[in-house]
Design a protein around this motif. Structure first.
Motif, mmCIF file in Angstrom:
data_model
loop_
_atom_site.group_PDB
_atom_site.id
_atom_site.type_symbol
_atom_site.label_atom_id
_atom_site.label_comp_id
_atom_site.label_asym_id
_atom_site.label_seq_id
_atom_site.Cartn_x
_atom_site.Cartn_y
_atom_site.Cartn_z
ATOM 1 N N SER A 76 -19.029 64.541 25.990
ATOM 2 C CA SER A 76 -17.680 63.976 26.106
ATOM 3 C C SER A 76 -17.572 62.580 25.521
ATOM 4 O O SER A 76 -16.466 62.094 25.238
ATOM 5 C CB SER A 76 -17.241 63.951 27.573
ATOM 6 O OG SER A 76 -18.152 63.199 28.355
ATOM 7 N N GLY A 77 -18.702 61.917 25.307
ATOM 8 C CA GLY A 77 -18.704 60.617 24.644
ATOM 9 C C GLY A 77 -17.867 59.578 25.364
ATOM 10 O O GLY A 77 -17.949 59.426 26.585
ATOM 11 N N LYS A 78 -17.028 58.878 24.625
ATOM 12 C CA LYS A 78 -16.234 57.785 25.197
ATOM 13 C C LYS A 78 -15.191 58.277 26.189
ATOM 14 O O LYS A 78 -14.655 57.487 26.972
ATOM 15 C CB LYS A 78 -15.554 57.004 24.081
ATOM 16 C CG LYS A 78 -16.524 56.248 23.181
ATOM 17 C CD LYS A 78 -15.790 55.469 22.107
ATOM 18 C CE LYS A 78 -16.762 54.697 21.223
ATOM 19 N NZ LYS A 78 -16.060 53.929 20.156
ATOM 20 N N ALA A 79 -14.896 59.581 26.165
ATOM 21 C CA ALA A 79 -13.901 60.111 27.101
ATOM 22 C C ALA A 79 -14.448 60.206 28.528
ATOM 23 O O ALA A 79 -13.664 60.295 29.477
ATOM 24 C CB ALA A 79 -13.442 61.501 26.647
ATOM 25 N N TYR A 80 -15.787 60.161 28.672
ATOM 26 C CA TYR A 80 -16.360 60.308 30.015
ATOM 27 C C TYR A 80 -15.963 59.125 30.888
ATOM 28 O O TYR A 80 -16.139 57.969 30.514
ATOM 29 C CB TYR A 80 -17.886 60.413 29.947
ATOM 30 C CG TYR A 80 -18.485 60.878 31.258
ATOM 31 C CD1 TYR A 80 -18.557 62.228 31.552
ATOM 32 C CD2 TYR A 80 -18.942 59.969 32.191
ATOM 33 C CE1 TYR A 80 -19.085 62.672 32.756
ATOM 34 C CE2 TYR A 80 -19.480 60.390 33.395
ATOM 35 C CZ TYR A 80 -19.541 61.747 33.670
ATOM 36 O OH TYR A 80 -20.064 62.177 34.872
ATOM 37 N N GLY A 81 -15.414 59.431 32.044
ATOM 38 C CA GLY A 81 -14.948 58.408 32.957
ATOM 39 C C GLY A 81 -13.526 57.966 32.715
ATOM 40 O O GLY A 81 -12.963 57.207 33.508
ATOM 41 N N LYS A 82 -12.930 58.424 31.610
ATOM 42 C CA LYS A 82 -11.545 58.074 31.300
ATOM 43 C C LYS A 82 -10.636 59.288 31.407
ATOM 44 O O LYS A 82 -9.633 59.265 32.096
ATOM 45 C CB LYS A 82 -11.468 57.456 29.899
ATOM 46 C CG LYS A 82 -12.266 56.154 29.777
ATOM 47 C CD LYS A 82 -12.216 55.612 28.363
ATOM 48 C CE LYS A 82 -13.043 54.337 28.242
ATOM 49 N NZ LYS A 82 -13.066 53.818 26.846
ATOM 50 N N SER A 83 -11.006 60.367 30.711
ATOM 51 C CA SER A 83 -10.249 61.614 30.848
ATOM 52 C C SER A 83 -11.157 62.802 31.160
ATOM 53 O O SER A 83 -10.663 63.889 31.438
ATOM 54 C CB SER A 83 -9.442 61.905 29.580
ATOM 55 O OG SER A 83 -10.296 61.969 28.460
ATOM 56 N N VAL A 84 -12.470 62.592 31.104
ATOM 57 C CA VAL A 84 -13.446 63.601 31.523
ATOM 58 C C VAL A 84 -14.265 63.020 32.662
ATOM 59 O O VAL A 84 -14.832 61.922 32.527
ATOM 60 C CB VAL A 84 -14.373 64.016 30.358
ATOM 61 C CG1 VAL A 84 -15.424 65.014 30.852
ATOM 62 C CG2 VAL A 84 -13.567 64.624 29.217
#
Length: 288
Positions: free
Chosen positions: A92-100
């Motif tokens: 999920s890369g940069k999306a982890y913790g934000k939208s994942v």
């Protein structure tokens, strides 16, 4: 000590997760059709938008997170094996913790609590009575508001974790204890399917093993075992839910080819998929 370890990390979940990863590496070519069918069924039956939960996400072998991510405002990944976190963060890369978002959680909400009472009940000679008195706990993912939920090939697995824990306490069950164990295995499966169908989601997808086939290449008869217990099959067919539109799929998964993992036999699973969509008048979106 083992009860404490179950509560903290669940070593059996880690062993199973590592075993799946290793088996996939050995049998990747044989698993490819199953993984492709799973992804295709999900792709055809999702309803984009809102918040999505993926139960039993594991190492994301059978779900295309990259394709799903742009379609939902949030994706929540659930698995009981903490070693999957590295895969989730990498994919999920940069999306982890934000939208994942990742959640290390036993989706039944019950196995650790149930396990804690096994040894005392066995010592008292009351294992059958203890098993008959068990009920499912709520909480966790069941209390969250999602627009869609995907149960990713775990319905058949849930009772196996529990059975193994019971057999670690007593590997010589009486007929009464065996019947009580099978009833609790059924409870885990039916409770999971009912949670998928009865919560106010717009849609839900379940992928599950339904039958286990063991074969020998030079012998014409196969051994067949049912992966579902109690009324799970009837629930999967949506017989009790008249407000659900149901789509179905089925295929074979060559799980363990003979001569690849074992010289004496191989294993194939029958996989069935269900997609339930709630009729529009019975659902109000939880999206914000």
């Amino acid at each position: 000590m083992k009860d404490l370890l179950y509560r903290i990390v669940g070593w059996d979940f880690i062993r199973m997760g590592k075993g799946i990863e290793a088996r996939h590496e050995r049998c990747a070519d044989y698993w490819a059709p199953h993984l492709s069918c799973t992804k295709e069924f999900i792709s055809k039956n999702i309803t984009p938008g809102g918040r999505l939960a993926i139960l039993g996400a594991g190492r994301l072998l059978d779900v295309d997170l990259t394709a799903l991510h742009p379609l939902f405002s949030e994706i929540h990944l659930y698995d009981a094996d903490p070693t999957v976190l590295a895969t989730w963060k990498r994919v999920s890369g940069k999306a982890y913790g934000k939208s994942v978002f990742g959640h290390i959680e036993d989706v039944t909400g019950s196995l650790n609590q149930w396990s804690a009472g096994l040894a005392p009940a066995h010592r008292r000679g009351e294992l059958a009575e203890y098993l008959r008195g068990l009920s499912l706990r709520q909480g966790g993912w069941k209390e969250q508001l999602f627009d869609g939920v995907i149960s990713l090939n775990i319905i058949g697995q849930l009772p196996l974790y529990w059975r193994d824990r019971v057999l670690e306490i007593s590997d010589d069950l009486s007929a009464e204890e065996e019947r009580a164990l099978v009833d609790t295995m059924a409870l885990l499966q039916t409770g999971h399917v009912e949670a998928l169908q009865e919560r106010p989601y717009a849609w839900a997808i379940a992928i599950t093993d339904t039958e286990y086939y063991t074969y020998q290449v030079d012998y014409p008869e196969w051994d067949v075992a049912d992966a579902l217990h109690g009324t799970t099959r009837e629930l999967l067919n949506g017989n009790k839910q008249t407000n659900l539109d149901v789509q179905e799929g089925t295929w074979l998964w060559h799980l363990s080819p003979q001569f690849v993992e074992c010289d004496t036999e191989g294993a194939i699973h029958r996989v069935e998929a269900r997609a339930w969509k709630r009729q529009s008048e019975s659902y109000k979106s939880v999206s914000v």
